[in-house]
Scaffold this motif. Structure first.
Motif, PDB file in Angstrom:
ATOM      1  N   LEU A   1       0.856  -1.187   0.000  1.00 15.83           N
ATOM      2  CA  LEU A   1       0.000   0.000   0.000  1.00 15.83           C
ATOM      3  C   LEU A   1       0.889   1.233   0.000  1.00 15.83           C
ATOM      4  O   LEU A   1       1.907   1.258   0.703  1.00 15.83           O
ATOM      5  CB  LEU A   1      -0.888   0.029   1.246  1.00 15.83           C
ATOM      6  N   ILE A   2       0.513   2.230  -0.781  1.00 16.42           N
ATOM      7  CA  ILE A   2       1.287   3.474  -0.803  1.00 16.42           C
ATOM      8  C   ILE A   2       0.338   4.661  -0.715  1.00 16.42           C
ATOM      9  O   ILE A   2      -0.712   4.695  -1.349  1.00 16.42           O
ATOM     10  CB  ILE A   2       2.190   3.562  -2.053  1.00 16.42           C
ATOM     11  N   TYR A   3       0.725   5.605   0.119  1.00 19.37           N
ATOM     12  CA  TYR A   3       0.038   6.889   0.254  1.00 19.37           C
ATOM     13  C   TYR A   3       0.987   7.924  -0.343  1.00 19.37           C
ATOM     14  O   TYR A   3       1.951   8.321   0.327  1.00 19.37           O
ATOM     15  CB  TYR A   3      -0.244   7.202   1.722  1.00 19.37           C
TER      16      TYR A   3
ATOM     17  N   TYR B   1      -2.656   9.965   5.409  1.00 16.48           N
ATOM     18  CA  TYR B   1      -3.638  10.982   5.784  1.00 16.48           C
ATOM     19  C   TYR B   1      -2.904  12.239   6.239  1.00 16.48           C
ATOM     20  O   TYR B   1      -2.063  12.738   5.520  1.00 16.48           O
ATOM     21  CB  TYR B   1      -4.629  10.425   6.805  1.00 16.48           C
ATOM     22  N   ASN B   2      -3.170  12.762   7.411  1.00 21.35           N
ATOM     23  CA  ASN B   2      -2.522  14.002   7.831  1.00 21.35           C
ATOM     24  C   ASN B   2      -1.296  13.778   8.716  1.00 21.35           C
ATOM     25  O   ASN B   2      -0.691  14.725   9.185  1.00 21.35           O
ATOM     26  CB  ASN B   2      -3.524  14.896   8.558  1.00 21.35           C
TER      27      ASN B   2
ATOM     28  N   ALA C   1       5.612  13.419   3.147  1.00 17.77           N
ATOM     29  CA  ALA C   1       6.329  12.165   2.987  1.00 17.77           C
ATOM     30  C   ALA C   1       5.495  11.176   2.189  1.00 17.77           C
ATOM     31  O   ALA C   1       4.295  11.361   1.997  1.00 17.77           O
ATOM     32  CB  ALA C   1       6.647  11.578   4.359  1.00 17.77           C
ATOM     33  N   ILE C   2       6.152  10.114   1.734  1.00 17.68           N
ATOM     34  CA  ILE C   2       5.469   8.998   1.104  1.00 17.68           C
ATOM     35  C   ILE C   2       5.371   7.899   2.154  1.00 17.68           C
ATOM     36  O   ILE C   2       6.371   7.548   2.786  1.00 17.68           O
ATOM     37  CB  ILE C   2       6.236   8.497  -0.128  1.00 17.68           C
ATOM     38  N   SER C   3       4.170   7.374   2.339  1.00 15.42           N
ATOM     39  CA  SER C   3       3.935   6.318   3.314  1.00 15.42           C
ATOM     40  C   SER C   3       3.779   4.997   2.582  1.00 15.42           C
ATOM     41  O   SER C   3       3.096   4.923   1.556  1.00 15.42           O
ATOM     42  CB  SER C   3       2.671   6.604   4.118  1.00 15.42           C
ATOM     43  N   VAL C   4       4.424   3.937   3.118  1.00 14.81           N
ATOM     44  CA  VAL C   4       4.372   2.614   2.490  1.00 14.81           C
ATOM     45  C   VAL C   4       4.070   1.567   3.564  1.00 14.81           C
ATOM     46  O   VAL C   4       4.662   1.595   4.646  1.00 14.81           O
ATOM     47  CB  VAL C   4       5.700   2.277   1.777  1.00 14.81           C
ATOM     48  N   PHE C   5       3.157   0.655   3.232  1.00 12.41           N
ATOM     49  CA  PHE C   5       2.729  -0.388   4.159  1.00 12.41           C
ATOM     50  C   PHE C   5       2.682  -1.737   3.459  1.00 12.41           C
ATOM     51  O   PHE C   5       2.445  -1.813   2.255  1.00 12.41           O
ATOM     52  CB  PHE C   5       1.331  -0.079   4.712  1.00 12.41           C
TER      53      PHE C   5
ATOM     54  N   TRP D   1       0.946  -3.022   8.098  1.00 16.29           N
ATOM     55  CA  TRP D   1       1.944  -2.380   8.940  1.00 16.29           C
ATOM     56  C   TRP D   1       2.999  -1.766   8.043  1.00 16.29           C
ATOM     57  O   TRP D   1       3.340  -2.331   7.008  1.00 16.29           O
ATOM     58  CB  TRP D   1       2.593  -3.390   9.875  1.00 16.29           C
ATOM     59  N   GLY D   2       3.500  -0.607   8.454  1.00 12.96           N
ATOM     60  CA  GLY D   2       4.527   0.011   7.638  1.00 12.96           C
ATOM     61  C   GLY D   2       5.009   1.316   8.214  1.00 12.96           C
ATOM     62  O   GLY D   2       5.015   1.497   9.437  1.00 12.96           O
ATOM     63  N   PHE D   3       5.370   2.228   7.321  1.00 13.26           N
ATOM     64  CA  PHE D   3       6.044   3.452   7.723  1.00 13.26           C
ATOM     65  C   PHE D   3       5.364   4.663   7.111  1.00 13.26           C
ATOM     66  O   PHE D   3       5.238   4.766   5.893  1.00 13.26           O
ATOM     67  CB  PHE D   3       7.511   3.385   7.304  1.00 13.26           C
ATOM     68  N   SER D   4       4.935   5.588   7.971  1.00 15.17           N
ATOM     69  CA  SER D   4       4.228   6.774   7.488  1.00 15.17           C
ATOM     70  C   SER D   4       5.180   7.783   6.847  1.00 15.17           C
ATOM     71  O   SER D   4       4.738   8.647   6.105  1.00 15.17           O
ATOM     72  CB  SER D   4       3.429   7.422   8.614  1.00 15.17           C
TER      73      SER D   4
END
Length: 139
Positions: free
Chosen positions: A40-42, A47-48, A53-57, A102-105
């Protein structure tokens, strides 16, 4: 039983990354050690919590039964396509029906992404990987 699964690197090549305007994108389903996973990538952060940053889970597709858990030692990375200095973090997590990702925001800052010399975004393509080092299932 703890296993080091074969074919444990999942690589997702995201083309036209600068045009991604949704909050969340999910990769195709990958099978590692007979279990199904997605990345998953944001693109604009989770969100806020991490707007710069780019978040990856890592997401477990299989964790739907309440009594089923998967322990995973894994890495998430955004590949540096020029210098081979990837943005990478390692985590250990119990995936379950109540917590199936689970991952890194803040895996990579937008500033580093947009800096062409850093090599993360080449020809508007981002390469994201998940690598499962070890996993174990409990029912």
């Amino acid at each position: 039983m703890i296993k080091e699964p074969p074919n444990r690197i999942m690589t997702w090549k995201i083309e036209n990354f600068s045009k991604k305007d949704k909050v969340l994108y999910a990769s195709q389903v990958y099978v590692v050690g007979e279990l199904k996973w997605k990345i998953l990538i944001y693109p604009n952060g989770f969100y806020n919590e991490a707007p710069k940053a780019i978040s990856v889970f890592l997401d477990s597709v299989d964790c739907i039964a309440p009594d089923y858990k998967i322990f995973v030692d894994f890495k998430l990375r955004i590949r540096d396509q020029i210098n081979n200095k990837h943005a990478e973090e390692r985590a250990k997590h119990w995936f379950s029906a109540s917590c199936n990702d689970w991952g890194f925001s803040q895996l990579l800052s937008r500033r580093d992404l947009e800096d062409a010399s850093k090599g993360f975004l080449v020809d508007d393509t981002l390469i994201v990987e998940a690598e499962i080092m070890v996993m174990s299932t409990v029912k």
